[in-house]
Design an enzyme around this catalytic site. Structure first.
Site, PDB file in Angstrom:
ATOM      1  CB  ALA A  50      -0.915   0.001   1.218  1.00 27.98           C
ATOM      2  CE  LYS A 111      10.147   6.596  16.201  1.00 27.60           C
ATOM      3  NZ  LYS A 111      10.882   6.361  14.925  1.00 27.60           N
ATOM      4  CE  LYS A 211      13.249   5.628  18.465  1.00 29.31           C
ATOM      5  NZ  LYS A 211      14.494   6.138  17.826  1.00 29.31           N
TER       6      LYS A 211
END
Length: 440
Positions: A50, A111, A211
């Protein structure tokens, strides 16, 4: 999830996003199909990619694989693994949840999505009996998610501290080794592709905070999102901070820290800090990342490697792809995130660490005692003092000197409480520069 038999058709894989990392992942799947089949026990078939722009040429990937309708791709019913490399929150969140609802396992490098909405996504995956793997979401090629989730799951982790953003590490490294200023180092990072045209997420610490939330969630078996993370960036770091750090045997790094405060609380924070030159993190230069784990049984562990880039990140993605595919072949799901601890996040004021204070004071007898007295009044003791006179810093009201102080361990709230008193003192001629000290 059914167990596959020998001779069954390939596992069908859909890829969402074909930027630098996505294109590299697609090529690896297409060019190393035999190797992956041997490692998994069944072949992989990339059935769709995609993209936003169908007219853009992407070398090495057959054009017939591209589609501009990602929702149709993930909902087609025969996809077993979806790799999400779009980034951001939407449409990535909707697509990941649609894939899970359709019975597909997910590999992602997102993240920001997991730090903000991980609870919803992991709960959905657990209900559906599928995997969500995300090694590439933290520190690029460095294997850290699986060690925390699996290798160290029998241990008790005390702290995870790391350099998890290559952009900021490159900038601070250039400021240290070439004595350049922040703006010049940022331009260098942008010219080399280490920093985006809009570097805000990196330099303000938001990327590292996401993170840190993921690392804390794994390390302490509790749910942490990006809003829980105390976050400061590097935009206020000046060459004098770098110089002063060098004089006390330290370097300045942007660090992500998740630590156990007590049985009920953890601390999760991102900010610049002085790191002693003898600490392993101090030697991590350029755009590299490194993560330092301290646990009760294993002791001190260091993970080091390239933290970004197409090839390193693609390596982490395909590692997850193979792991998830093996689970699909066996008809099982891998370990999900555990959050049985339900620990609270300690306010920043409760955090205890050392501090490095730098201020300009009147150069006269008794000044050091006055400054130390203010600190002592808030329960803060001084470990080391460095004072240097400066002829060119003379003021109309007398000579001045730069005073640098390293404190012993102190609570953040206590240090902040004494700032207004320091600033109001007639002995202090400037703002007080404060940097935390870690790893000492």
């Amino acid at each position: 999830m059914r167990v596959r038999q020998e001779g069954a058709e390939p596992l069908k894989v859909a890829l969402l996003g074909s930027g630098t990392v996505g294109t590299q992942v697609a090529r690896l799947i297409l060019e190393h199909g035999d190797d992956f089949a041997a490692r998994i026990g069944h072949p992989l078939e990339l059935v769709g990619v995609a993209v936003r722009d169908l007219t853009k040429e992407r070398a090495g990937v057959p054009p017939e694989l591209f589609t501009d309708d990602p929702h149709e791709l993930v909902q087609r019913g025969d996809i077993e693994i979806v790799i999400e490399l779009i980034g951001g929150i939407e449409p990535a969140k909707s697509l990941v949840l649609e894939a899970i609802e359709a019975g597909a396992s997910v590999v992602t490098a997102n993240k920001a999505l997991l730090a903000a909405h991980g609870a919803e996504i992991f709960d959905a995956a657990e209900r559906a009996g599928v995997d969500v793997y995300y090694e590439a979401a933290v520190a690029g090629a460095i294997p850290i998610i699986r060690p925390l989730r699996e290798s160290l799951v029998g241990d008790s982790i005390n702290q995870v501290m790391g350099i998890v953003n290559g952009t900021t590490n490159y900038i601070l490294d250039k400021m240290t080794t070439e004595q350049t200023d922040y703006e010049a180092a940022l331009v260098q990072a942008q010219d080399l592709g280490f920093a985006e045209a809009d570097p805000t997420a990196d330099v303000e610490g938001h990327d590292a905070a996401a993170k840190a939330a993921l690392l804390a969630s794994l390390a302490f078996h509790t749910r942490v999102n990006s809003a829980d993370v105390h976050c400061e960036g590097i935009t206020r770091i000046v060459p004098d901070d770098i110089r002063a750090a060098r004089e006390v045997g330290c370097v300045v790094k942007l660090v992500a820290i998740a630590s156990q405060v007590d049985e009920a609380e953890i601390s999760v924070r991102v900010h610049p800090a002085l790191i002693p030159t003898g600490h392993p993190l101090a030697a991590v230069g350029g755009a590299y990342n490194a993560i330092f784990v301290e646990s009760e049984a294993a002791g001190r562990l260091m993970f080091l490697g390239p933290g970004a880039g197409g090839a390193p990140t693609a390596s982490a993605v395909t590692g997850d792809l193979v792991a998830v595919a093996r689970n699909r072949v066996r008809g099982v799901a891998g370990p999900n995130q555990t959050h049985y601890n339900k620990q609270t996040i300690a306010p920043m004021g409760d955090v205890r660490t050392r501090y490095f204070l730098r201020l300009r004071v009147v150069d006269e007898p008794g000044v050091l005692a006055a400054i130390a007295g203010i600190l002592a009044g808030h329960g803060i003791s001084v470990q080391t003092v460095l004072q240097s006179s400066s002829d060119d810093a003379a003021r109309s009201d007398g000579e001045s000197a730069e005073l640098s102080l390293m404190t012993h361990m102190a609570a953040e709230a206590d240090l902040m409480a004494c700032l207004s008193q320091l600033k109001a003192s007639p002995k202090v001629l400037s703002d007080v520069r404060i940097l935390r000290v870690e790893g000492m």
